[in-house]
Write a protein that holds these residues in place. Structure first.
Motif, short mmCIF file in Angstrom:
data_model
loop_
_atom_site.label_atom_id
_atom_site.label_comp_id
_atom_site.label_asym_id
_atom_site.label_seq_id
_atom_site.Cartn_x
_atom_site.Cartn_y
_atom_site.Cartn_z
N GLU A 1 0.89 -1.17 0.00
CA GLU A 1 0.00 0.00 0.00
C GLU A 1 0.93 1.21 0.00
OE1 GLU A 1 -3.77 -0.80 2.63
OE2 GLU A 1 -2.10 -1.96 3.41
N THR A 2 0.99 1.88 -1.14
CA THR A 2 2.04 2.89 -1.32
C THR A 2 1.86 4.09 -0.40
OG1 THR A 2 0.75 3.59 -3.21
CG2 THR A 2 2.72 2.29 -3.67
N ASP A 3 0.62 4.31 0.04
CA ASP A 3 0.37 5.45 0.91
C ASP A 3 -0.49 4.96 2.06
OD1 ASP A 3 0.28 8.00 1.85
OD2 ASP A 3 -1.14 8.75 0.35
N GLU A 4 0.10 4.00 2.80
CA GLU A 4 -0.67 3.20 3.75
C GLU A 4 -1.41 4.04 4.80
OE1 GLU A 4 1.75 0.05 5.12
OE2 GLU A 4 0.19 -0.85 6.35
N ASP A 5 -0.73 5.08 5.31
CA ASP A 5 -1.32 5.84 6.40
C ASP A 5 -2.46 6.74 5.92
OD1 ASP A 5 0.56 4.66 8.00
OD2 ASP A 5 2.04 6.22 7.57
N ALA A 6 -2.24 7.39 4.77
CA ALA A 6 -3.22 8.38 4.33
C ALA A 6 -4.27 7.77 3.41
CB ALA A 6 -2.50 9.51 3.60
N ASN A 7 -3.87 6.81 2.56
CA ASN A 7 -4.80 6.25 1.57
C ASN A 7 -4.73 4.72 1.60
OD1 ASN A 7 -6.09 8.48 0.17
ND2 ASN A 7 -3.98 9.02 -0.44
N PRO A 8 -5.25 4.09 2.64
CA PRO A 8 -5.17 2.63 2.70
C PRO A 8 -5.85 2.00 1.49
CG PRO A 8 -6.72 3.46 4.34
CD PRO A 8 -5.99 4.65 3.78
N GLY A 9 -5.30 0.91 1.03
CA GLY A 9 -5.92 0.19 -0.08
C GLY A 9 -5.34 0.53 -1.43
N GLN A 10 -4.63 1.66 -1.51
CA GLN A 10 -4.09 2.07 -2.81
C GLN A 10 -2.78 1.31 -3.10
OE1 GLN A 10 -3.03 6.35 -3.47
NE2 GLN A 10 -5.17 6.36 -4.09
N THR A 11 -2.66 0.77 -4.31
CA THR A 11 -1.42 0.06 -4.67
C THR A 11 -0.55 0.94 -5.55
OG1 THR A 11 -2.19 -0.89 -6.74
CG2 THR A 11 -2.76 -2.09 -4.73
#
Lengths: 148, 902
Positions: free
Chosen positions: B850-860
């Motif tokens: 998850e490239t932006d795990e803290d701010a945008n969970p779920g995004q690859t």
């Protein structure tokens, strides 16, 4: 509506085994009932199960038809709140039960011949308990007016 | 090309939740699941923590909804591959709908196919603790409740059979005690069941996967077993005679190719007439293969199968004129005349009295022409099966001395190695690397001996095989009265040259696929096409010819004969189970004498017990054995079709949700715990199955001996927080599921002691720690310290060695009935394989990043591709649902944003 296959006249010599028609649902209560069989649990040989997609699809007239066709009781193994189609399935089903019981009464049958309970997909044990208790209650009621 | 807004890969709890919520929002969703049912791992659990709610009761409504939701299309038993980014930011994907071999629309879920199925394989939905059938419904709560027939490929035995016999199928039917059905299955291919049960060289057995364990199954002898049983009861095939279809076919030659073609055509209703030049039908089966291998009655029983269907056989009826046969009203003519001619020795003196050809000799013996070799010395020349048959026959006719002369070495002999061994055991002498130079005349026109030359192997010729050369000055003589040449056979095709082209070696030149000649009505099959081969190959060609003739007469395209699936990988078969027991191979039961005097069969029939044991060794390589029992059992017409094949769908989607979940740690990677070796060491998943309402044994027992365990140990962190197996991560839910199982065990087995060996108990979150305290209050014992090693006692009990940290740190050994390894989570590499361009990034633990795990969970790493649930790292059920929810929001935002004009 088609007529039911003739039910064999009960053997007077043998103990009375009430014949129960069960309405189950494809995805929820049927797997639970199936599990009772595949787990080798015991329930009455007088139980016959018809599976359908959703409890709310039952017509009250079918229940009267079953009793008049020779069943001693009808058990609705409902989805409860787990129906995949309708969020108000339980409400609809209880309305159907009330209408069916009224029909039974008009036809001269005891409304206790119809019972409903929610059966989940692994409720094998509750199912066998329900049909056993229902069977006992029906035995006390005696044969339905038609069969006897 | 089919369009969807979102493709969700994987229908576990995370995938189902994503698909349903996106569907509720109005997006059109394609949900793809590789197993036969949706539900993933959750549906197989007993209860969920910390509420102890029934997992099945929570899952089934979502499962049912996922296939009924108006906006969600769910494909089970399907796999996604090749997701690539196409035009305008959309994605193209290929979805393979694996063949179920069951029509999903008409299947009623009645399970009759499952009951009829003759194959059992480990049940992946019960953590391999019990077996399921090859035809199966995944589990009682499966959605959709539709059967699947698992076919991993063709079993090597069936695949390799040149005669097209379902070897695996009849073996599995024998295992089920269905002997007559097994016989009928062979009859589907050929009428020569008794013959092949004796005289076939069993190429199937060479391919048998069991061959790499202790030896192949006795596949051929099993066929003889069912043939013997059938012919004890019936005189013919035991099938109904088909309605005539009004078409007539002539077959020239009554060997295995001709008989098989006649059988296949007659079963389709053709009026078949066969023409045989010899006084008896059966070709080499009746006129060459000696009775001690193949009694004539057996061949006649097999031929009676064919004549029972109304096939006429004219014997002593050589066919001279094919055109007039065609004009007589036979719409097609099949040439299956074999290789009746023998190759001459081609040395001086080969015309002398006492020089014979092997084929002519065997034929005279089989026709009862009263040949007596009493006190004679016989030399047989050649190293093929005919030479072996000749030598052994000569022994039985009283020959004092039989010598086989062969120009190459023993290992180069074309004869089957068993034949060669048996020949030797019957007192036949072999002279290898020698070739005849001249037959010696006794002065009265008869033979007195054979002059031979030693042969030396020369360099490989153009044919690839070395041509032996005579060694100068090495000549020697063998004294003998009879010389039988068995050095080769050739077809007799001169009379057919007007209708069909011949090859230089005399064989007929026909299309190898269709077996059709230049004259469309004329087909040819068997050795007359291929040159001398064997019974199975000829049988297979006969079958092919019948198929093509039928299609040609019906005006159809000449194809569709070979419907085999690719052969299954043997390593994959052996990997299917953890261990195989070595079995003692069956005794071959041959009665061989060093000086045989009669033509009694040398091989004894199998007993029923032997047949059961032999068939019981089958590993079911292809899973489905193609026995056809399910097809017969299915009450719905055409519902089961074993000819179905995978279908690939092309889809275009706006966004992708990867919900491929996790894999469980393979506990055998920690050999010190003995998983897979010690039967009473099980995984946490297996314990969950033992506790589930749909549990396999209806109680908790240990697999080794079925005992109800009283002392149960848990080993936490098996494969988690463990650098030795390359996984430093905590799997997050093993503590909690172990605590859940502790409580359920104590509920189910009140006298059982439960001990948990742990590093730390991780029970954060609402009601989790209380859940742990509750287990302690119920009596579970928690011991801090990692288990170093487990050993097994003779009675199956297990001894755990650990350091007792809380009580002074000494080494302690404790004994248990059952050990449960709380296995952790491993990343599922299937996720990356979805994107062939390799652009789906993974983190350092190989979970989907998850490239932006803290701010945008779920995004690859790929815009428009999202991850839901445990594919991005260990999550319990509640967290997976939460994560799926946040992913759904991201997907919706992405899709809506894409609509905004730039």
């Amino acid at each position: 509506m088609t007529t039911l296959a003739p039910v064999k006249p009960p053997d007077q010599e043998r103990a009375f085994v009430p014949r129960i028609l069960v309405f189950s649902t494809n995805n929820i209560s049927d797997p639970g009932i199936d599990l009772a069989g595949s787990s080798h649990m015991t329930y009455s040989p007088g139980v016959v199960v018809i599976s359908m997609p959703c409890t709310s699809g039952i017509r009250p007239s079918w229940i009267l038809h079953a009793i008049e066709g020779g069943f001693d009781g009808v058990f609705i193994a409902s989805d409860g709140d787990e129906c995949a189609y309708l969020s108000d399935c339980s409400t609809r089903a209880s309305r159907i039960v009330a209408q069916a019981q009224a029909l039974l009464q008009q036809g001269g049958h005891q409304p206790q011949r119809l019972k409903m309970a929610a059966i989940c997909s692994v409720c094998a044990e509750p199912f066998t308990r329900h049909v056993q208790q229902f069977g006992q209650a029906l035995a006390e009621l005696g044969r339905s007016a038609v069969a006897s | 090309m089919t369009d969807y807004d979102v493709l969700v890969v994987g229908a576990g709890i995370g995938g189902m939740e994503s698909a349903l919520k996106l569907g509720d929002m109005g997006y059109r969703v394609l949900l793809v699941e590789k197993e036969a049912s949706v539900g993933g791992k959750m549906i197989l659990l007993s209860k969920v923590f910390p509420t102890l709610d029934c997992a099945s009761c929570i899952s089934t409504p979502k499962m049912a909804a996922s296939i009924h939701h108006p906006n969600v299309t769910t494909l089970t038993y399907s796999e996604v591959g090749g997701i690539t980014r196409g035009s305008a930011g959309r994605f193209q994907a290929k979805v393979t709908r694996k063949a179920r071999f069951v029509n999903e629309t008409t299947c009623t879920g009645c399970q009759l196919c499952e009951t009829a199925c003759t194959v059992a394989v480990p049940d992946q939905f019960n953590a391999d603790m019990i077996q399921r059938r090859a035809a199966y419904i995944a589990f009682p709560q499966a959605v959709p409740k539709k059967a699947v027939i698992e076919r991993a490929g063709s079993s090597p035995c069936s695949y390799t059979c040149p005669a097209g016999i379902q070897a695996h199928g009849y073996v599995s039917l024998i295992r089920s005690g269905e002997y007559e059905k097994a016989f009928q299955l062979v009859l589907d291919a050929t009428p020569l069941v008794g013959t092949l049960g004796r005289a076939c060289y069993a190429p199937c057995e060479l391919e048998c996967t069991r061959g790499s364990i202790e030896g192949p199954l006795p596949i051929r002898r099993l066929k003889r077993f069912i043939a013997d049983i059938h012919y004890d009861k019936f005189d013919g095939p035991g099938i109904e005679i088909p309605e005539p279809n009004g078409h007539k076919v002539a077959i020239v030659g009554t060997g295995p190719a001709g008989l098989t073609a006649a059988w296949q055509l007659a079963r389709k209703g053709y009026g078949v007439k066969m023409f045989e030049a010899a006084p008896k039908a059966g070709g080499f089966l009746r006129l060459a293969i000696p009775a001690y291998r193949l009694p004539s009655e057996i061949v006649e029983q097999d031929i009676a199968n064919v004549t029972a269907l109304g096939v006429e056989i004219a014997t002593s009826a050589p066919v001279q004129d094919l055109d007039s046969l065609h004009e007589e009203g036979y719409e097609a003519v099949l040439l299956a005349t074999g290789t009746p001619l023998s190759t001459k020795l081609g040395v001086p003196g080969d015309e002398l009295d006492g020089v014979l050809s092997g084929v002519a000799f065997l034929r005279a013996v089989k026709l009862g022409e009263g040949i007596d070799l009493a006190d004679q010395r016989v030399v047989v020349i050649g190293g093929g099966n005919v030479a072996m048959d000749t030598a052994r026959t000569a022994r039985r006719l009283g020959a004092r001395e039989v010598t086989v002369v062969y120009r190459r070495t023993r290992s180069e002999m074309p004869a089957h190695h068993v034949e060669a061994d048996d020949t030797e055991k019957e007192g036949v002498r072999f002279v290898f690397q020698a070739a005849p130079v001249a037959v010696l005349d006794d002065g009265r026109g008869a033979t007195r001996g054979l002059r031979c030359s030693r042969m030396a192997p020369a360099k490989a010729g153009a044919s690839g095989r070395s041509r032996p050369e005579p060694v100068p000055g090495s000549e020697f003589e063998i004294a003998c009265e009879v010389i039988i040449g068995a050095i080769g056979m050739a077809p007799d095709t001169d009379g057919f040259s007007a209708q069909v082209r011949t090859n230089p070696n005399g064989t007929l030149a026909v299309d190898p696929e269709t077996l059709q000649s230049g004259s469309a009505w004329l087909f040819a099959a068997g050795d007359v096409v291929s040159g001398a081969s064997d019974i199975t190959r000829a049988t297979g060609q006969g079958q092919r010819a019948a198929h093509m003739i039928d299609r040609w007469i019906r005006g159809l395209q000449l194809d569709g004969f070979d419907l085999r699936l690719p052969v299954v990988d043997k390593d994959q078969v052996l990997a299917r189970q953890k261990a195989y027991r070595l079995a003692v191979p069956l005794d071959p039961s041959e009665v061989l004498s060093a000086a045989p005097t009669d033509f009694r069969e040398v091989e004894l029939p199998m007993t029923e017990a032997e047949a059961h044991r032999g068939a019981g060794l089958c590993l079911d390589c292809g899973v489905c054995s193609e026995c056809g029992e399910c097809v017969d059992a299915c009450p719905v017409d055409d519902c089961i079709d074993l000819r179905a094949r995978d279908q690939v769908l092309d889809v275009e989607v706006g966004a992708v949700v990867v919900a491929t979940g996790f894999k469980l740690f393979a506990a055998d990677l920690k050999p010190e715990y003995g998983y897979g070796t010690f039967k009473n060491v099980i995984s946490g998943t297996q314990m969950d199955r033992l506790l589930a309402p749909t549990r396999p044994f209806n109680t908790i027992l240990r697999p080794g001996d079925g005992k109800v365990p009283e002392r149960i140990a848990y080993v936490l962190c098996t494969g988690s927080r463990d650098e030795t197996v390359g996984n430093p991560l905590c799997s997050r839910f093993c503590c909690m599921y172990s605590i859940k199982q502790n409580q359920l065990i104590m509920g189910a087995l009140p006298i059982a002691d439960v001990t948990v060996h742990y590093m730390d108990i991780r029970a954060p979150g609402k009601r989790y720690d209380e859940f742990y305290e509750q287990a302690k209050a119920m009596g579970a014992n928690y011991v801090k310290g990692r288990v170093a090693r487990i050993t097994e006692k003779e009675n199956g009990d297990l001894v755990l060695r650990y350091e007792d940290i809380e009580h002074g740190g000494g080494l302690v050994e404790a004994e248990y009935d059952l050990v449960v390894l709380a296995v952790g989570v491993q990343p599922n590499s299937d996720a990356q394989a979805l994107f062939p361009e390799g652009d789906l990034a993974v983190d350092e633990f190989r979970y989907v990043a998850e490239t932006d795990e803290d701010a945008n969970p779920g995004q690859t790493s790929i815009p428009g591709v999202y991850v839901a649930g445990a594919a991005s790292g260990a999550k319990d059920i509640a967290d997976s649902i939460l994560h799926a929810g946040s992913t759904v929001a991201q997907v919706a935002a992405y899709l809506e944003h894409a609509k905004v004009p730039a």
